[in-house]
Design an enzyme around this catalytic site. Structure first.
Site, short mmCIF file in Angstrom:
data_model
loop_
_atom_site.label_atom_id
_atom_site.label_comp_id
_atom_site.label_asym_id
_atom_site.label_seq_id
_atom_site.Cartn_x
_atom_site.Cartn_y
_atom_site.Cartn_z
N ASP A 480 62.41 15.73 7.09
CA ASP A 480 61.47 15.01 7.96
C ASP A 480 61.51 15.57 9.38
O ASP A 480 62.45 16.29 9.77
CB ASP A 480 61.86 13.53 7.95
CG ASP A 480 60.67 12.62 8.16
OD1 ASP A 480 59.64 13.07 8.68
OD2 ASP A 480 60.79 11.42 7.82
N ASP A 550 52.24 8.93 5.63
CA ASP A 550 52.98 7.68 5.46
C ASP A 550 52.06 6.58 4.95
O ASP A 550 52.52 5.53 4.52
CB ASP A 550 53.58 7.24 6.80
CG ASP A 550 54.91 7.92 7.06
OD1 ASP A 550 55.47 8.50 6.12
OD2 ASP A 550 55.39 7.86 8.21
C1 GLA Z 1 59.05 9.09 8.39
C2 GLA Z 1 58.63 9.46 6.99
C3 GLA Z 1 58.81 8.27 6.08
C4 GLA Z 1 60.25 7.84 6.11
C5 GLA Z 1 60.68 7.53 7.53
C6 GLA Z 1 62.16 7.27 7.62
O1 GLA Z 1 58.18 8.17 8.95
O2 GLA Z 1 57.32 9.92 6.97
O3 GLA Z 1 58.41 8.59 4.78
O4 GLA Z 1 61.05 8.85 5.57
O5 GLA Z 1 60.38 8.60 8.41
O6 GLA Z 1 62.57 6.99 8.90
#
Ligand code: GLA
Length: 747
Positions: A480, A550
């Site tokens: 990420d 997301d």
């Molecule tokens: C980001 C990612 C999510 C999740 C969060 C965790 O927003 O896109 O899928 O992994 O971080 O903090």
């Protein structure tokens, strides 16, 4: 596939039967562009394609006394600024303190079978030399003591050319680069729609279209990531081109940081396209003996509309960009605990989720954020890549064993490039954060960015990650990157070197990816950046799938996945079924519609299986089984967009196997229509006209031509009085149809 070279006229023609790309050496020694588009028959001489004309008197800038030759009116390959071309150049380079207008003139060429890799940078590749041929053109500026190499690769059977540029300082003085694009292309007119993908967090890659106009238009990122906001993709679509017909040129930058994709339409309607690292803030010192290599630019030509362009990108990326070990491998159906637990979990909870998911046929359990340091919310611990024993008292290796004993593979979330001010790592190394000590540092999601331009920091993160991969036998990593870069300085760079920071940073990211993926080729990487904030071809070179957004709401995903498909293959898009009400939109859509949308990607779940009803569990078992049955088709098939969510209430798309014997059609209707049309059908594309197909859900048999002209009938929609015959109704309806050829059948 070949490169014709007319030594006498100094002309170069790259062609493979689908496309032609033609350029030559102009009379001043610089490179002139002649043609790019549908394949032309080769002929002895193409010089008539360069039109020499006297520029209008007011701007009469004539080269070397020839009244018909001006850089203002000729189309060029890699222009410079300073003499008679007043458009933006491909390169700005200077020898410090010395006044000079660069003049890169032709020196020599080289033809290479195959395609050389780009040092430290992701790029398309070939396994076999016969799949591509590369032309390198060497140019020289004597005064600067610099050699410029322009590289062109044409692929076998693909309407694709890739380009990049590399400069070598062979002189005795340091040079400074203020701009160096991967490619510049002068199209002869401006009769195009500029198509691109724009958005923000939670609504990435919406399709945008506008008419090219005189002046400069561009998309870009100066955020240190390719960004949610603009994808490094643009297309030039002819006015009469449609989704499936007509001419479209597509461009992508194989890079994950700052970029500029610009079109400058001049006073003679020539459209100058520039693609490369964004010159804003970029300043690279090139010492004697050093080279600077630009990222690669992919150029696709389609005579079958936008969809033809997309298929060309998809085929290129599947065959020549994603890591070869993942090309023909089925990706596991996964469950991710993020929306199920957020930071609130313990070992029992995770093992229970995994074992419950395993019973549903799910194959991989991914432990998301919150397993390390003391991370109970997003205010701490990034950088502390050791297990949080308060949450997982038996440690990660033991958790991994327990997960694996449920029959699942084990995957883990990392955010390798980040550091929380509240972390052991920061307390020990405050200078490891991007920015300058004593100057303000802007927080994003409560965190700072690690200075990946520094080798020792990349090495440190590598040790931490590699140790965990080894100890837990990880099968998967979600990498990420949850904030963009501000105060983009490195404490290790001198003030005159800070213009190198962004590029050095991303080279550090690529170096870590390279090291991990080559040492652990069996680990499947999924890239992520707050959802789809770094969904680009650079990342795909290392991580064959990316978390698309997301936003997992099925209605929103129609747009996000539709837009993403313009450039990226289905099997690169992480797409999961999540709980309702949806956590990003609070919308509730049927479970089947969530799955019907998520099937067209790499499939998974983002919910708590322990809170499902028996009925939902049964439905999910069927969904998982369904996806497993068709994932090869989704991975390898040709994708066709049929109806756009940006244009109406319905979306439809389909994927057809290469041999056209099977297809999967997805159809989605956001809001119900009261007493709507009686006969509703979707016209399919890409089938074999003479094959008989069974629509498996209804048992109906049809010839391909009927399905492509009359269309595939949709089940009857409820209209208030037809409850006896209605097969569907309500908002957020969808259907996925599987079509299979029935061999030797006549109907
Ligand atoms: C980001 C990612 C999510 C999740 C969060 C965790 O927003 O896109 O899928 O992994 O971080 O903090």
């Amino acid at each position: 596939m070949q490169i014709h070279i007319n030594e006498d006229k100094q002309q170069f023609h790259l062609t493979n039967g689908h496309i032609s790309y033609i350029f030559h050496v102009m009379k001043n020694g610089q490179l002139g562009h002649l043609y790019y588009g549908k394949a032309l028959r080769h002929r002895e001489d193409f010089s008539h394609l360069q039109v020499y004309d006297v520029p209008t008197a007011a701007s009469c800038h004539i080269y070397a006394g020839d009244p018909a030759f001006s850089l203002e009116t000729v189309r060029q390959e890699y222009p410079v600024y300073g003499n008679s071309d007043f458009r933006e150049p491909a390169i700005v380079v200077e020898r410090l303190g010395v006044s000079h207008i660069p003049q890169f003139t032709y020196e020599s060429y080289r033809v290479l079978e195959g395609k050389p890799s780009l040092d430290g940078l992701p790029a398309t590749y070939v396994d076999r030399a016969e799949d591509a041929v590369t032309l390198q053109i060497m140019l020289r500026d004597e005064f600067l003591g610099a050699q410029l190499t322009l590289q062109y690769t044409i692929f076998r059977d693909k309407p694709v050319i890739t380009r990049n540029a590399c400069i070598l300082n062979e002189g005795t003085q340091p040079l400074v680069l203020d701009r160096m694009m991967g490619a510049s292309l002068d199209l002869p007119d401006k009769d195009f729609m500029f198509v691109h993908l724009a958005g923000t967090w939670s609504r990435e890659r919406y399709v945008k279209e506008r008419k090219l106009e005189t002046g400069i238009q561009s998309i870009s990122s100066i955020r240190g990531a390719s960004s949610h906001h603009h994808n490094p993709f643009m297309a030039m679509k002819r006015f009469d081109a449609t989704e499936h017909t007509g001419e479209v040129y597509g461009f992508q930058h194989v890079y994950s940081s700052n970029f500029l994709m610009q079109v400058e339409v001049d006073h003679y309607d020539v459209a100058r396209l520039s693609v490369g690292i964004h010159p804003f803030g970029f300043r690279w010192n090139l010492k004697n003996g050093e080279t600077f290599q630009t990222p690669e630019v992919v150029m696709v030509y389609s005579s079958a509309g936008l969809n033809g362009m997309s298929q060309a990108f998809h085929n290129l990326y599947r065959d020549h960009l994603i890591p070869s070990q993942w090309r023909k491998v089925e990706r596991p159906v996964l469950i991710n605990n993020w929306e199920a637990t957020y930071f609130n979990f313990d070992e029992d909870k995770l093992v229970n989720i995994a074992s419950s998911a395993s019973e549903l046929g799910i194959e991989l359990f991914v432990l998301d954020d919150g397993w390390f340091g003391k991370r109970n919310d997003d205010t701490s611990s990034l950088g502390d890549w050791f297990v949080d024993y308060a949450k997982l008292p038996n440690g990660l290796a033991s958790l991994a064993e327990k997960i694996k004993s449920t029959g699942m593979k084990f995957g883990l979330w990392f955010e390798p490039e980040m550091i929380s001010p509240n972390s052991e790592l920061y307390r020990e190394h405050p200078d490891w954060a991007v920015g300058l000590q004593g100057q303000p540092q802007t927080l994003g999601r409560n965190q700072l960015v690690l200075d990946f331009s520094r080798q020792e920091i990349v090495d440190y993160v590598y040790e931490k990650m590699a140790g965990i991969i080894r100890a837990t036998g990880l099968a998967y990593i979600k990498w990420d990157m949850n904030r963009n870069i501000t105060e983009a300085f490195s404490t290790k760079l001198a003030s005159n070197e800070q213009g190198e920071f962004f590029h050095r940073y991303i080279l550090g990211v690529y170096a870590l990816y390279e090291k991990l993926t080559s040492e652990f080729p069996h680990v499947l990487f999924e890239s992520c950046a707050g959802g789809g904030g770094r969904f680009d071809p650079g990342m795909l070179y290392y991580a064959p799938q990316a978390w698309t957004s997301d936003d997992t709401d099925a209605v929103e995903r129609l747009k996000i996945q539709y837009g993403t498909s313009l450039a990226y293959p289905l099997y690169s898009m992480g797409s999961h079924v999540s709980a309702v009400p949806n956590h990003q939109t609070l919308r509730s859509t049927p479970l089947q519609t969530r799955a019907n949308t998520a099937y067209f990607g790499t499939f998974g779940y983002e919910l708590d299986p322990l809170s499902l009803s028996d009925e939902e569990r049964e439905a999910i078992k069927i969904q998982v089984e369904f996806y497993k049955q068709y994932r090869e088709l989704i991975r390898d098939g040709d994708f066709y967009r049929l109806r756009s969510p940006f244009e109406g209430n319905e979306t439809a798309w389909m994927v057809v196997s290469r041999d056209k014997t099977e297809a999967l059609v997805g159809w989605y209707k956001v809001l119900a229509t009261p007493n709507g049309a009686k006969q509703q059908a979707i016209r399919l594309i890409g089938l074999d006209e003479s094959m008989v197909y069974e629509v498996v859900s209804s048992g109906g048999h049809y010839y391909g031509d009927e399905l492509m002209t009359v269309g595939l009938q949709l089940p009857t929609e409820f209209n208030g009085v037809n409850a006896q015959v209605a097969k569907r109704g309500g908002d957020f309806q969808s259907e996925v149809f599987y079509l299979k050829n029935i061999a030797n059948k006549k109907i």
